[in-house]
Design an enzyme around this catalytic site. Structure first.
Site, PDB file in Angstrom:
ATOM      1  N   ASP A 142       0.671  -8.554 -11.636  1.00  0.00           N
ATOM      2  CA  ASP A 142       1.173  -7.821 -10.477  1.00  0.00           C
ATOM      3  C   ASP A 142       2.659  -7.504 -10.616  1.00  0.00           C
ATOM      4  O   ASP A 142       3.186  -6.680  -9.873  1.00  0.00           O
ATOM      5  CB  ASP A 142       0.967  -8.627  -9.200  1.00  0.00           C
ATOM      6  CG  ASP A 142      -0.493  -8.844  -8.869  1.00  0.00           C
ATOM      7  OD1 ASP A 142      -1.280  -7.891  -9.018  1.00  0.00           O
ATOM      8  OD2 ASP A 142      -0.855  -9.961  -8.458  1.00  0.00           O
ATOM      9  N   ASP A 196       4.715   2.353  -4.279  1.00  0.00           N
ATOM     10  CA  ASP A 196       5.013   0.931  -4.099  1.00  0.00           C
ATOM     11  C   ASP A 196       6.404   0.697  -3.510  1.00  0.00           C
ATOM     12  O   ASP A 196       6.986  -0.373  -3.678  1.00  0.00           O
ATOM     13  CB  ASP A 196       4.863   0.164  -5.427  1.00  0.00           C
ATOM     14  CG  ASP A 196       4.674  -1.335  -5.194  1.00  0.00           C
ATOM     15  OD1 ASP A 196       4.166  -1.706  -4.119  1.00  0.00           O
ATOM     16  OD2 ASP A 196       5.044  -2.118  -6.081  1.00  0.00           O
ATOM     17  N   ASP A 211      -1.998   1.356  -1.294  1.00  0.00           N
ATOM     18  CA  ASP A 211      -0.792   1.033  -0.510  1.00  0.00           C
ATOM     19  C   ASP A 211      -0.135   2.212   0.167  1.00  0.00           C
ATOM     20  O   ASP A 211       0.726   2.030   1.032  1.00  0.00           O
ATOM     21  CB  ASP A 211       0.281   0.338  -1.368  1.00  0.00           C
ATOM     22  CG  ASP A 211      -0.115  -1.055  -1.807  1.00  0.00           C
ATOM     23  OD1 ASP A 211      -1.074  -1.605  -1.248  1.00  0.00           O
ATOM     24  OD2 ASP A 211       0.533  -1.589  -2.718  1.00  0.00           O
TER      25      ASP A 211
END
Length: 502
Positions: free
Chosen positions: A476, A289, A327
């Site tokens: 999130d 991330d 991601d």
């Protein structure tokens, strides 16, 4: 950047007890070299085929025993010479750089999507080396339903590989690809057989792990389920139980999972006992991330390789669906140097290879971002570099909000770009956990979002699987309408708003 809340058989398959050897990538008779596959020994090949042989089988190979002394209808290319010797096929192989530069095969073999097959043969060689066998289309794009490497020695050994066809064609072929070494060698084959019992797997879109199980697995220890158990008196508990906790969704695994082998094995074993298909997310790439809300991951490339190898080994022959590293591909741009980007792509390729070779009844999808993040052609190039050819396909919209109607054309465009650039297409899955109202352009706990359709096999065009990948109701990050909830923390308020679409 897109934050991720980091949540966190052999099935008693009574229908036929076959194991599917998945090979989602294409085996090309010519073209760029695929990633190296881990060779199987005769013993490990036998372990993959411990199911009983089917009865009332139909033989699809002609002259597999070479009993009449003839080679036809087997063919060979210019790098090989073939003849029948002592009742078996002798293949003299010239030294070649690539496996497919020395090839023999038989074409005109009919295949039917959803049917179970078994390819078996005896093989030996003048010296120890590696061979690749395929069952595939005989012409471009050479779509493969089996691609398997195995090791041969001077002693004749029996090999057997079960598979389920993902395509229907009258122009299939069996090949043996023998190149990839500098020295000449001799290869022997006998008792080559491709059989089917003539039945078709029943589930819609079903083959592989879909056909081996009776629906998707509901995680009894999801954030939503745990909250409901602990808060049964809360007025929101019954609604959260009915709309979220009782629905099948993915479990995420990362550096919080402890002994990854034990954690994964325990989860797929529980799904196995229920005859259900588990969905797992591998989320432990170094630099995860890009240091945002779900930062973390393995401490080094070496640690990640050990982790993902244990992850794949723990699944083994049991059916599963795996999403690789949300991601990680789309966020390549956040890595500062090309060297860092190449390290990440190498780790992702390693992950695809491990799951391909060790989790043989798993459909694996490499995360491919979402419909408004990276252009389709660029994403196709990144996915190819990250090893998508080794696995079932790619996943879209993980932990995001874009509708399936918007995700499908993007996924098709990515697959078409893979075809135009590299000669193969890939299936894709879409995360529908929170896409009921689409996206408002925000990604971190935005208001007004809504649950999407529950996990299912898609019967239309576009995505083949619609899955709840995001752990519904988990934050999130400290943002949006849940500023006090850390990434991965279950919030009953978020859950209710997703149920109501507010």
């Amino acid at each position: 950047m897109q934050a991720r809340g980091f949540l966190a058989l052999r099935s008693s398959w009574h229908r036929s007890s076959l194991f599917l050897t998945l090979a989602s990538g294409l085996a090309l008779a010519c073209g760029p070299a695929p990633e190296e596959e881990a060779p199987l020994t005769a013993q490990s090949a036998a372990a993959l085929s411990d199911a009983p042989r089917l009865t009332a089988t139909t033989e699809l190979v002609t002259n597999g025993t070479f009993g009449n002394g003839a080679v036809a209808p087997w063919w060979n290319n210019a790098s090989t010479q073939v003849r029948v010797e002592n009742g078996r096929l002798r293949v003299d192989v010239a030294g070649t750089a690539n496996l497919w530069d020395a090839i023999i095969g038989q074409s005109g073999i009919p295949l039917v999507s959803g049917k179970a097959y078994t390819l078996s043969f005896k093989a030996s060689a003048s010296s120890n080396f590696t061979v690749r066998t395929t069952v595939q289309q005989e012409s471009a794009p050479y779509t493969s339903v089996l691609t398997q490497q195995f090791s041969v020695t001077t002693t004749s050994q029996q090999f057997s590989f079960p598979l389920t066809s993902s395509l229907s064609t009258s122009q299939g072929q069996v090949t043996f690809q023998l190149g990839g070494r500098s020295a000449a060698a001799t290869f022997f084959l006998d008792d080559i057989s491709l059989t089917t019992d003539g039945t078709t797997q029943p589930p819609p879109g079903g083959s592989g792990p879909i056909a081996m199980t009776s629906g998707f697995y509901v995680d009894p220890n999801s954030g939503a389920a745990g909250w409901v158990r602990a808060n049964g008196g809360d007025s929101r508990a019954s609604r959260i139980q009915a709309s979220i906790a009782s629905k099948p969704g993915a479990r995420w695994f990362g550096n919080w999972s402890g002994d990854i082998g034990a954690a994964v094995s325990g989860y797929v074993a529980a799904a196995d006992a229920a005859d259900k298909l588990p969905v797992l997310v591998a989320y432990n790439i170094p630099g995860r991330d890009c240091g945002s809300h779900s930062a973390g991951g393995a401490g080094s490339p070496e640690a990640y390789r050990a982790w993902i190898s244990a992850f794949a080994t723990a699944i083994g022959n049991r059916p599963a669906v795996v999403i690789i590293e949300p991601d990680a591909v789309a966020q390549l741009d956040c890595l500062k140097t090309d060297s860092e980007r190449q390290v990440r792509l190498g780790l992702l390729r390693y992950a695809t290879e491990q799951l391909r070779d060790k989790a043989v009844n798993t459909w694996t999808y490499l995360d491919g971002g979402n419909a408004r993040w990276i252009g389709a052609d660029t994403m196709a190039q990144r996915l190819d570099s990250a090893g998508v050819k080794n696995i079932r396909g790619f996943a879209l919209n993980v932990s995001n909000f874009y509708t399936t109607a918007e995700s499908n054309p993007y996924g098709t465009s990515v697959s078409n770009a893979l075809s135009s650039r590299y000669g193969y297409t890939k299936a894709f899955a879409v995360d529908t956990s929170r896409n009921g109202n689409g996206s408002n352009g925000e990604w971190c706990n935005p208001g007004g979002r809504k649950l999407g359709v529950t996990s299912q096999v898609s019967t239309g065009t576009g995505a083949e699987l619609l899955l709840w990948v995001k752990s519904v109701g988990e934050s999130d990050g400290n943002c949006g309408i849940a500023p006090g909830a850390a990434a991965g923390q279950f919030s009953p308020d978020l859950a209710i708003r997703l149920i109501d679409g507010t």
